[in-house]
Design a protein around this motif. Structure first.
Motif: not given
Length: 482
Positions: A290-291, A323-326, A279-282
């Motif tokens: 992301f949703a 990104e950390r929250k996701h 999975v890419a960080a983008a």
């Protein structure tokens, strides 16, 4: 001072001896001198008996007192040792708290330095883009219209994709004045969009085996895109263009859908099988994308123990707040993570473990490089044990010869991956069900997250990997052909 009991005992002995002498003189008829001698002898015997008994009683008292004293000394020593252990535990806790604070301070400084370096890179990129724009504005008209063959006409959807990609990715197309490069990037972007729309995203599986048994424990799903000529584009060929054009979100959504589908079919034969999915960080940074991915993963939460999401090491260290929250949302669902593209042995296992990382992939050449031993704070042979204390398994990847396996066994490494064991192989699939999967993939990308739990397992079967045989060169050629 003489005790009264001693005087009483002495009087009693004298009376007893006199009584014996009187009895012998009066009743038996002995002479007075003989009776006196017998009485004196009786008195002597009584005195000796009393002295011996007193001495024995004193010795018993001394022994009991010595025993009591020894027991008291033992109790005192036990209490001293107990206090020593408590003091050592308290000192260790204080030292651990101090070291933990320094570790947090060091990790915070490293994060700040990483953000500063990232800002510097963005500034350099902005300067390069401005310079490229100045160069393009200063070019003469003859250079701005090079005599090259125009690309073939594209469909309306392709024209929209190319326009969006060119406007969103100036570093890919505008930063160079080479027409061939522009044409190649445009073709790659068109291939990516066409593969997403038509389901041309193929999955290759490469096994991850246990060492030294070489039994298949996990699989890694590798993405390949089919182009118009029927060939395949490797991940390194299309990922940079997809990231610059903002298409990684759609691509990752398709790949996740496909990985869940493959994992369901693997579980129909082996419940213990696991699958690594890149999975890419983008994708973590795009809320809309992301949703959709989160809905898909939440609908298949039962597969969380077997689906490992893999990120690049550098990307995982540079995550922002969103990104950390996701990433934390995925951790709450029970999903585990893996990191790859590790370039040195300076890693922070505590920080990675706190973020949900349970696997780390390191190239075998990096672990066996003697130069890394002098540059790192820890010997490569101790890395596996260090990671194991934080619940992280080390996987040695890119293993291509038997000598590397023998050397890695001395490092207590449990898992291995590479061309020596098996090359990435495509899945065999039924044509009719494959067409249905492609339609569902297209609906997933356009209408929202698909419920992969409702998918029916089909005839997809991964090729089994050889365990002990295989030439590295032949494996590498076979991998290139696949």
């Amino acid at each position: 001072m003489i005790r009264i009991s001693t005087i009483f005992i002495t009087l009693c002995m004298v009376l007893v001896s006199i009584s014996v002498g009187v009895v012998l003189y009066a009743l038996i008829g002995l002479r007075a001198s003989e009776s006196a001698v017998v009485a004196l002898a009786v008195l002597t015997v009584l005195i000796l008996y009393n002295a011996v008994s007193v001495r024995m009683h004193g010795r018993n008292n001394a022994q009991s007192q010595i025993a009591d004293l020894s027991q008291g000394v033992a109790d005192l020593a036990r209490q001293v040792s107990d206090f020593g252990r408590r003091l050592a535990a308290a000192e260790s806790k204080i030292a651990l708290a101090n070291s933990g604070g320094s570790d947090r301070l060091q990790s915070g400084l490293q994060s700040a330095l990483g953000e500063i370096s990232e800002l510097g890179g963005l500034v350099r990129q902005l300067a390069a883009t401005v310079a490229a724009h100045d160069d393009l504005l200063n070019l003469p008209s003859a250079v701005s219209a090079p005599a090259v063959e125009p690309p073939p006409p594209a469909r309306p959807s392709d024209r929209e994709t190319l326009a969006r990609a060119m406007s969103a990715a100036p570093a890919v197309i505008r930063a160079t004045a080479n027409p061939a490069r522009i044409h190649n990037d445009a073709q790659i972007l068109a291939t990516i969009q066409n593969a997403i729309e038509t389901g041309g995203v193929d999955t290759f599986l490469q096994p991850i085996v246990t060492l030294p048994q070489r039994k298949v424990r996990y699989y890694e799903a590798m993405t390949r895109l089919r182009n118009a000529r029927g060939g395949y584009l490797a991940a390194g060929d299309f990922i940079p263009a997809a990231e610059s054009a903002g298409l990684m979100g759609q691509l990752d959504n398709t790949v996740l859908f496909r990985c869940i589908q493959v994992l369901q079919r693997l579980h129909s034969r082996n419940k213990d099988a696991g699958l690594f999915c890149n999975v890419a960080a983008a994708t973590l940074g795009d809320p809309a994308t992301f949703a959709r991915c989160l809905d898909l993963l939440e609908a298949n939460r039962a597969l969380a123990p077997s689906l490992i999401l893999e990120f690049k090491h550098d990307a995982l260290r540079r995550l922002d707040i969103t990104e950390r929250k996701h990433l934390a949302a995925l951790t709450q669902l029970g999903y585990r993570f893996s990191v790859d593209h590790v370039t040195n042995l300076r890693i922070e296992p505590r920080e990675l473990a706190d973020r949900g990382v349970r696997f780390i992939k390191m190239p075998a050449s990096l672990l066996l490089d003697q130069r890394q031993t002098s540059a790192s704070d820890i010997h490569p042979a101790d890395i596996s044990d260090l990671l194991g204390r934080f619940g992280i398994d080390l996987i040695a990847e890119r293993i291509e010869n038997e000598g590397a396996v023998v050397d890695l066994l001395d490092y207590s490494i449990r898992f291995g991956q590479g061309f020596l064991f098996a090359v990435p192989r495509p899945l065999r699939q039924d044509a009719a069900e494959d067409a249905t999967d492609k339609a569902r993939l297209h609906a997933n990308n356009t209408a929202g997250p698909a419920q992969a739990g409702a998918l029916k397992p089909d005839a997809i079967k991964p090729e089994r990997s050889p365990h002990m045989t295989g030439n590295a060169a032949l494996a590498r050629r076979a991998g290139g052909a696949a």
